[in-house]
Scaffold this motif. Structure first.
Motif, PDB file in Angstrom:
ATOM      1  N   UNK A 192      72.853  77.284  12.661  1.00  0.00           N
ATOM      2  CA  UNK A 192      72.978  75.902  13.110  1.00  0.00           C
ATOM      3  C   UNK A 192      73.865  75.150  12.129  1.00  0.00           C
ATOM      4  N   UNK A 193      74.834  74.408  12.667  1.00  0.00           N
ATOM      5  CA  UNK A 193      75.804  73.686  11.844  1.00  0.00           C
ATOM      6  C   UNK A 193      75.459  72.207  11.797  1.00  0.00           C
ATOM      7  N   UNK A 194      75.407  71.663  10.579  1.00  0.00           N
ATOM      8  CA  UNK A 194      75.185  70.237  10.380  1.00  0.00           C
ATOM      9  C   UNK A 194      76.323  69.700   9.515  1.00  0.00           C
ATOM     10  N   UNK A 195      77.033  68.692  10.031  1.00  0.00           N
ATOM     11  CA  UNK A 195      78.190  68.139   9.327  1.00  0.00           C
ATOM     12  C   UNK A 195      77.799  66.945   8.471  1.00  0.00           C
ATOM     13  N   UNK A 196      78.452  66.807   7.335  1.00  0.00           N
ATOM     14  CA  UNK A 196      78.319  65.627   6.491  1.00  0.00           C
ATOM     15  C   UNK A 196      79.679  65.358   5.854  1.00  0.00           C
ATOM     16  N   UNK A 197      79.827  64.251   5.148  1.00  0.00           N
ATOM     17  CA  UNK A 197      81.140  63.857   4.649  1.00  0.00           C
ATOM     18  C   UNK A 197      81.696  64.916   3.696  1.00  0.00           C
ATOM     19  N   UNK A 198      82.886  65.427   4.064  1.00  0.00           N
ATOM     20  CA  UNK A 198      83.542  66.466   3.275  1.00  0.00           C
ATOM     21  C   UNK A 198      82.643  67.678   3.040  1.00  0.00           C
ATOM     22  N   UNK A 199      81.829  67.965   4.031  1.00  0.00           N
ATOM     23  CA  UNK A 199      80.971  69.126   3.864  1.00  0.00           C
ATOM     24  C   UNK A 199      80.213  69.470   5.124  1.00  0.00           C
ATOM     25  N   UNK A 200      79.538  70.617   5.077  1.00  0.00           N
ATOM     26  CA  UNK A 200      78.732  71.072   6.203  1.00  0.00           C
ATOM     27  C   UNK A 200      77.640  71.989   5.670  1.00  0.00           C
ATOM     28  N   UNK A 201      76.556  72.054   6.399  1.00  0.00           N
ATOM     29  CA  UNK A 201      75.451  72.950   6.074  1.00  0.00           C
ATOM     30  C   UNK A 201      75.205  73.872   7.257  1.00  0.00           C
ATOM     31  N   UNK A 202      75.121  75.158   6.984  1.00  0.00           N
ATOM     32  CA  UNK A 202      74.760  76.140   8.003  1.00  0.00           C
ATOM     33  C   UNK A 202      73.354  76.633   7.699  1.00  0.00           C
ATOM     34  N   UNK A 203      72.447  76.420   8.623  1.00  0.00           N
ATOM     35  CA  UNK A 203      71.103  76.963   8.503  1.00  0.00           C
ATOM     36  C   UNK A 203      71.068  78.313   9.207  1.00  0.00           C
ATOM     37  N   UNK A 204      70.633  79.322   8.498  1.00  0.00           N
ATOM     38  CA  UNK A 204      70.592  80.678   9.049  1.00  0.00           C
ATOM     39  C   UNK A 204      69.131  81.084   9.215  1.00  0.00           C
ATOM     40  N   UNK A 205      68.756  81.456  10.422  1.00  0.00           N
ATOM     41  CA  UNK A 205      67.374  81.805  10.739  1.00  0.00           C
ATOM     42  C   UNK A 205      67.320  83.260  11.182  1.00  0.00           C
ATOM     43  N   UNK A 206      66.571  84.076  10.428  1.00  0.00           N
ATOM     44  CA  UNK A 206      66.373  85.487  10.755  1.00  0.00           C
ATOM     45  C   UNK A 206      64.871  85.711  10.882  1.00  0.00           C
ATOM     46  N   UNK A 207      64.369  85.694  12.100  1.00  0.00           N
ATOM     47  CA  UNK A 207      62.927  85.810  12.332  1.00  0.00           C
ATOM     48  C   UNK A 207      62.221  84.678  11.570  1.00  0.00           C
ATOM     49  N   UNK A 208      61.309  84.998  10.660  1.00  0.00           N
ATOM     50  CA  UNK A 208      60.606  83.942   9.926  1.00  0.00           C
ATOM     51  C   UNK A 208      61.318  83.547   8.638  1.00  0.00           C
ATOM     52  N   UNK A 209      62.440  84.175   8.353  1.00  0.00           N
ATOM     53  CA  UNK A 209      63.226  83.857   7.158  1.00  0.00           C
ATOM     54  C   UNK A 209      64.317  82.850   7.506  1.00  0.00           C
ATOM     55  N   UNK A 210      64.524  81.875   6.649  1.00  0.00           N
ATOM     56  CA  UNK A 210      65.661  80.980   6.832  1.00  0.00           C
ATOM     57  C   UNK A 210      66.156  80.523   5.463  1.00  0.00           C
ATOM     58  N   UNK A 211      67.414  80.173   5.407  1.00  0.00           N
ATOM     59  CA  UNK A 211      68.013  79.629   4.204  1.00  0.00           C
ATOM     60  C   UNK A 211      69.221  78.807   4.610  1.00  0.00           C
ATOM     61  N   UNK A 212      69.853  78.146   3.630  1.00  0.00           N
ATOM     62  CA  UNK A 212      70.925  77.201   3.915  1.00  0.00           C
ATOM     63  C   UNK A 212      72.181  77.566   3.121  1.00  0.00           C
ATOM     64  N   UNK A 213      73.322  77.311   3.752  1.00  0.00           N
ATOM     65  CA  UNK A 213      74.615  77.464   3.097  1.00  0.00           C
ATOM     66  C   UNK A 213      75.315  76.109   3.125  1.00  0.00           C
ATOM     67  N   UNK A 214      75.424  75.506   1.953  1.00  0.00           N
ATOM     68  CA  UNK A 214      76.094  74.209   1.839  1.00  0.00           C
ATOM     69  C   UNK A 214      77.548  74.435   1.441  1.00  0.00           C
ATOM     70  N   UNK A 215      78.476  73.944   2.276  1.00  0.00           N
ATOM     71  CA  UNK A 215      79.910  74.101   2.039  1.00  0.00           C
ATOM     72  C   UNK A 215      80.485  72.718   1.756  1.00  0.00           C
ATOM     73  N   UNK A 216      81.111  72.572   0.618  1.00  0.00           N
ATOM     74  CA  UNK A 216      81.674  71.268   0.243  1.00  0.00           C
ATOM     75  C   UNK A 216      83.149  71.438  -0.078  1.00  0.00           C
TER      76      UNK A 216
END
Length: 663
Positions: A192-216
């Motif tokens: 799932x992609x979430x946009x913010x100023x000069x950046x974006x966050x991708x939430x990755x969901x694998x079954x019950x595991x999830x984590x975030x990738x913050x790109x700036x």
């Protein structure tokens, strides 16, 4: 190279790159200490929970003992517990060439340099003989962040950007190498992609595991998903950009968009961290201009220092392939903690040692539970482990014992450096619980009037019949060493030493001898002519080298044993820490030339980027070989009790500083 990537990292996080300084053409891995995943539990009746696993009962000295071994009647849940949790590849970052299908072969003027002093990689290439691209890649020493700078005149015309791709977890392969994850199972996970100023966050969901990738990013750009069914995102610099595009990628269990660092800040902190790393602790200078062996050994020393800071200095003990790829589902082995961490103590890199040495305290409750379940006192350490402290089922896993005295070694080395009440209290409850198990495990033999170790058990070499393996030589010596340290620990605190500790130590079985040499275990048949027992780990030489000499050691017998090993061992199948072990023994015996020869043995290969490539039986980079090399070199540089270093070939002009004396 497809096998050994260059890497940047910080011990808890590593980012492997191809020729572009990213993961453009090869999906080299992005691994971390915290990135783990559990597959769905089996649906087989009565095998739908970890509590449905019961292990196997095995006759042990006239009683049934329950071991954490795969149960044929519980095949599915047994395998699930072996494979779960497994380490995951957090994602791939590569260059996007405006939608064109560009291959590595199409690149020209390729150049790449790993700057060990700064912990950065500089890559350059051109496409079509022009349009040169320069890339700098560096990892933060503080967070799981990779920072990237791209310089190119084509950044502002839409023909160069960056892609981010996310794989599903594998969990099916014991060895997930060279690349980790499943890239074509897009329906099994979500992003799932979430946009913010000069950046974006991708939430990755694998079954019950999830984590975030913050790109700036630091200038005009936009990011979008490549297609509705893909987990691939394209970041395109804006048309008004100049020739520089900087961005950072931070992987985390929780998003923190307000704390994402800028690229140049990451680079500065990385440079400061690496400068401190190289300027403090042990250092050895060998005569590289005059001697080829010295030059090659110096190369391995320096590259191993870098790679172990990246791959073997995390909050958990390292897996044997570090953070390059996955071996044994990404799990770490408690018997290998010695070979992963001991060198930090000799080289005086205590801050890196401190990161994961707390594993013994954290795992103490599960170790006590394991011992109690088996009818023993104290704490029994597991083997193939994940951060929860659970030991994966396995026949070898549950029957190894040489991991037990490791805490005694580390505690003693720490006390030699920090002889304080704080150190005594830090280790007291751990050593007490470990020693209690060691004496409880030792079985009093009414016939021989000594305490036996085993059966059933596997020795360090893991290549014998467990029901016949009793009183293996190295384990007997290590048991006595461990109980000696435990006794000293109590005396330093003014505490009473349990009588049972001394009784077992003083009356444990003697080292087994046949035909004037020490042998693998008591009663072994045809050891020197049986391929399975005259290859793999020559652990019995650890009596004098790895360990300080035991008072029971007969040097005449040991010298004959060394000669027998040299003559009869099949070193083609030796690997990893075997050669540092051989080097330590040679050095202790006053033969530094032979010690160097063992470290540079053709079967102990290190590739051009410094990766210890393992051996005939290991298919991944095998970092106990690198850490073992530094342990051996460190002991040769700093010496040990009774012999001051350096201890190198007589003709070598060697300079050393900053090493701690070994035991």
């Amino acid at each position: 190279m497809s096998y050994s990537p260059l890497q940047v990292g910080n011990g808890n996080f590593a980012f492997g790159v191809d020729v572009t300084g990213l993961q453009t053409f090869l999906p080299h891995n992005t691994l971390s200490s915290w990135g783990w995943h559990n597959s769905s539990l089996p649906t087989t009746p009565n095998q739908t929970s970890a509590t449905d696993f019961t292990g196997l009962d095995w006759w042990t000295h006239d009683r049934l003992v329950n071991y954490e071994q795969p149960n044929p009647a519980e095949k599915d849940i047994s395998q699930w517990m072996i494979a779960n949790p497994h380490r995951i590849n957090l994602g791939r970052v590569g260059l996007w060439f405006g939608g064109k299908n560009v291959t590595e072969d199409m690149l020209q003027d390729k150049a790449q340099t790993l700057d060990l002093w700064e912990g950065s990689i500089e890559s350059a290439f051109s496409l079509g003989g022009e349009n040169t691209v320069h890339i700098i890649t560096v990892a933060s020493p503080e967070t799981d962040t990779v920072a990237i700078e791209i310089r190119s005149s084509v950044l502002n015309n839409g023909s160069l950007g960056v892609f981010f791709d996310f794989p599903y977890a594998s969990g099916k392969n014991k060895f997930d190498a060279p690349f980790v994850g499943v890239w074509n199972a897009t329906s099994n996970h979500s992003t799932f992609l979430n946009l913010w100023q000069n950046g974006a966050t991708v939430k990755h969901v694998l079954d019950s595991t999830f984590y975030f990738t913050d790109i700036k990013w630091e200038s005009d750009a936009k990011i979008e998903r490549e297609s509705d069914t893909a987990h691939r995102y394209i970041l395109k610099p804006g048309a008004t950009n100049d020739d520089i595009f900087r961005f950072t990628v931070t992987y985390a269990q929780q998003s923190a968009t307000q704390k994402i660092p800028k690229m140049l800040d990451v680079r500065t902190k990385a440079w400061q961290w690496w400068q401190d790393y190289w300027e403090n602790g042990g250092f050895v200078s060998l005569p590289i201009a005059a001697n080829f062996s010295a030059k090659e050994l110096q190369r391995r020393i320096i590259q191993s220092q870098y790679l172990l800071a990246v791959n073997g200095a995390g909050k958990e003990p390292a897996q044997e392939s570090g953070l390059v790829n996955n071996g044994w589902y990404g799990k770490f082995h408690l018997e290998m903690v010695f070979w992963h961490l001991a060198h930090w103590t000799i080289w005086n890199k205590w801050s890196l040692y401190d990161r994961s040495i707390g594993v013994y305290d954290r795992f103490l409750p599960t170790s006590i539970e394991r011992a109690e379940k088996q009818g023993y006192e104290g704490a029994r350490l597991g083997k193939m482990s994940d951060p929860t402290g659970r030991s994966a089922p396995g026949e070898i896993n549950s029957l190894l014992i040489w991991q037990q005295p490791h805490p005694m070694f580390f505690a003693e080395m720490e006390y030699r450096k920090f002889p304080t009440e704080k150190t005594l209290q830090k280790w007291d409850h751990i050593l007490t619980a470990i020693a209690d198990f060691m004496v409880s495990y030792a079985w009093y033999n009414e016939t021989t009037k000594v305490y036996d170790l085993g059966p059933p058990m596997y020795p360090v070499s893991e290549n014998t019949n467990p029901n016949q393996t009793v009183n293996p030589t190295l384990e007997l010596a290590y048991w006595r060493f461990g109980l000696d340290v435990a006794e000293n620990w109590q005396q330093r605190q003014g505490k009473t030493v349990p009588d049972k500790w001394r009784t077992v130590r003083d009356n444990i079985a003697p080292f087994p001898v046949e035909d004037g040499v020490y042998v693998l275990y008591e009663g072994i048949k045809d050891m020197w002519t049986t391929p399975e027992t005259a290859e793999d780990h020559p652990g019995l030489l650890g009596l004098y080298g790895w360990l300080p000499p035991d008072s029971r050691l007969n040097l005449t017998t040991f010298n004959a044993t060394v000669d027998k090993v040299y003559q009869s061992w099949n070193f083609t199948y030796s690997y990893g820490w075997d050669f540092p072990l051989l080097a330590l023994t040679a050095a202790r015996m006053g033969d530094p030339e032979q010690a160097v020869d063992w470290l540079l043995d053709p079967n102990n290969a290190f590739d051009e980027v410094g990766m210890p490539v393992g051996g005939a039986r290991v298919a991944t980079p095998y970092f106990p070989a690198a850490a073992g090399l530094l342990l051996a070199v460190g002991m040769m540089a700093g010496g040990w009790d009774g012999l001051e270093g350096p201890i190198f070939p007589e003709a070598w002009d060697v300079e050393v500083e900053g090493f701690q004396t070994a035991m």
